[in-house]
Design a protein around this motif. Sequence first.
Motif, PDB file in Angstrom:
ATOM      1  N   ARG A   1       0.827  -1.200   0.000  1.00 37.84           N
ATOM      2  CA  ARG A   1       0.000   0.000   0.000  1.00 37.84           C
ATOM      3  C   ARG A   1       0.863   1.252   0.000  1.00 37.84           C
ATOM      4  O   ARG A   1       1.979   1.269   0.510  1.00 37.84           O
TER       5      ARG A   1
ATOM      6  N   THR B   1       4.721   9.027  -5.251  1.00 35.28           N
ATOM      7  CA  THR B   1       3.733   8.917  -6.325  1.00 35.28           C
ATOM      8  C   THR B   1       4.415   8.822  -7.679  1.00 35.28           C
ATOM      9  O   THR B   1       4.076   7.968  -8.511  1.00 35.28           O
TER      10      THR B   1
ATOM     11  N   THR C   1       4.483   5.422 -10.101  1.00 34.80           N
ATOM     12  CA  THR C   1       3.968   5.532 -11.462  1.00 34.80           C
ATOM     13  C   THR C   1       5.008   5.046 -12.472  1.00 34.80           C
ATOM     14  O   THR C   1       4.677   4.334 -13.435  1.00 34.80           O
TER      15      THR C   1
ATOM     16  N   SER D   1      -0.390  -2.164 -10.512  1.00 32.70           N
ATOM     17  CA  SER D   1      -1.331  -1.437  -9.676  1.00 32.70           C
ATOM     18  C   SER D   1      -2.668  -2.173  -9.689  1.00 32.70           C
ATOM     19  O   SER D   1      -3.279  -2.349 -10.751  1.00 32.70           O
TER      20      SER D   1
ATOM     21  N   SER E   1      -6.481  -2.254  -8.184  1.00 35.90           N
ATOM     22  CA  SER E   1      -7.495  -1.449  -7.512  1.00 35.90           C
ATOM     23  C   SER E   1      -8.191  -2.260  -6.421  1.00 35.90           C
ATOM     24  O   SER E   1      -8.472  -3.447  -6.585  1.00 35.90           O
TER      25      SER E   1
ATOM     26  N   GLY F   1     -14.514   1.755  -6.172  1.00 34.23           N
ATOM     27  CA  GLY F   1     -14.191   3.158  -6.401  1.00 34.23           C
ATOM     28  C   GLY F   1     -12.886   3.370  -7.121  1.00 34.23           C
ATOM     29  O   GLY F   1     -12.723   4.336  -7.863  1.00 34.23           O
ATOM     30  N   GLY F   2     -11.920   2.492  -6.889  1.00 31.11           N
ATOM     31  CA  GLY F   2     -10.653   2.582  -7.594  1.00 31.11           C
ATOM     32  C   GLY F   2      -9.645   3.538  -7.013  1.00 31.11           C
ATOM     33  O   GLY F   2      -8.570   3.707  -7.557  1.00 31.11           O
ATOM     34  N   SER F   3      -9.983   4.234  -5.916  1.00 26.19           N
ATOM     35  CA  SER F   3      -9.023   5.193  -5.357  1.00 26.19           C
ATOM     36  C   SER F   3      -7.983   4.522  -4.467  1.00 26.19           C
ATOM     37  O   SER F   3      -6.906   5.069  -4.259  1.00 26.19           O
ATOM     38  N   TRP F   4      -8.276   3.343  -3.930  1.00 23.46           N
ATOM     39  CA  TRP F   4      -7.330   2.600  -3.102  1.00 23.46           C
ATOM     40  C   TRP F   4      -6.679   1.511  -3.947  1.00 23.46           C
ATOM     41  O   TRP F   4      -7.357   0.777  -4.655  1.00 23.46           O
ATOM     42  N   LYS F   5      -5.357   1.420  -3.825  1.00 24.51           N
ATOM     43  CA  LYS F   5      -4.624   0.495  -4.685  1.00 24.51           C
ATOM     44  C   LYS F   5      -3.601  -0.304  -3.895  1.00 24.51           C
ATOM     45  O   LYS F   5      -3.130   0.133  -2.843  1.00 24.51           O
TER      46      LYS F   5
END
Length: 335
Positions: free
Chosen positions: A59, A75, A79, A89, A91, A95-99
Motif C-alpha cells: 500500500r 507517487t 507511477t 497497480s 485497484s 471506487g478505484g481510489s485505493w490500490k
Amino acid sequence: MFDGRDPPAPHRAAAAAPRPDKFAPPGCERDSEISDTLQILADPWRFLIIREAFFGAERFNEFAARLVIPRATLTKALTSLVGGGLLESVSLGSGGSWKRYVLTDSGRDLFPALLGLMWYGDKWLWEGIPPLALFHEPSRTWFSPLLVWEHDHSPLNPRTVRFETDPGYWRPRDEPATRSYRMDRERQARGLRPCSMERTLALVGDRWTFMIFQEFFHGNSRFDEFSRNLGIASNVLASRLENLVSHGFLEKQGDGGAYRLTPKGRDTYCPMVLLKTWGDRWLRRGRGTTSRFLSVNTGEETRAIVIVPATGEPVTPQEVRLVPLYLPEVSGETP
C-alpha cells in the motif's frame, strides 16, 4: 572485459587488439541492457521501493511510512515502476481510489540484482554483522549469496570472460536522461530500515555513476573518454568522478586525466552484470541482445547469476526468507 590492469599473459595479444566496444561512433551510445535497466530504475528511491515490496509492502502508506519518502516523490516513483512493468497497480474496491502495488514477474526477477547490491554493501560499506540474514527454505540453511558465471559457477571476474558485440551494438544517442540525484545522506539510513544495499545506493546509486563504472569495464579510464562515450556535461562528470575518488572507488593517475579502479571500485562489476542478466531477459524480448559474455577458456556463452551455496541452484525470492538482524522498528514488521 578488463579493468585497466595488465591482462593475463595468454590474453595480452587479444587485449592489445582494437576493442569494438571501447569508443562510441559520433552521435551514438551503447545499446546497453545495463543502461536501459538503469533508465527504469533511475534513482535510488525506485530500488528501495522494490526492496520494500520484497518485504511485503503493497500500500502507498506502507511505502511512505517505511521509507519516510515525500508523498509526491513516492507517487512519481510508483507511477514509473508501474509504467516500467516492475509493479502492477491493483485497484481495491469499486471506487478505484485505493490500490495495492504488487511485484510483477519482471519485478520479482530483480531479486538477484538486489542481492548483488546487498553483497557489495555488506563487503565494503558495513562494519560488523550485516543487518539482514538470508534463509533458504528448501535446504533449511542460512546463506550468503554467491555471485557467479552460469556456465561453471566461477566468481564474477571480468578477466575470465570476453565481451562480444554485434554490428548493431551502437545506436543513435537518446535525448539526455532526466536528471537524477544521489541520496546525499551518505552511510545514513533512509527511512526505518538499516540496509547495506542502501549504503551502496547512497554513494553510487544514480544512473551517471553506474554508467561511468560501465565505461571502465569497456577499457576506458580517462575524463575525455567518459565524456565522449556518455555525452555527459563536464561539470556533472567532474562531480561524479570527485565523489568516486573521495569514497575510495577510484584513484587518480597523475595529471593526465586518467583514473584507476580500486579493489572497492572493481567489485561494482558484480551487481552491474547482474543488471545485464535482468535486462537481457526483460528488455530484449522479440529483438535479441546486441552483446554477450563468452568464457575465455571455452568460448561458451554465459551470464551472471546468484546461487545458493548449499544447492548450487539459482536463488529465487519465493524460496528465501529475509530476516532482519535489528530491532523491528519498521511499522507492521516482525523479525
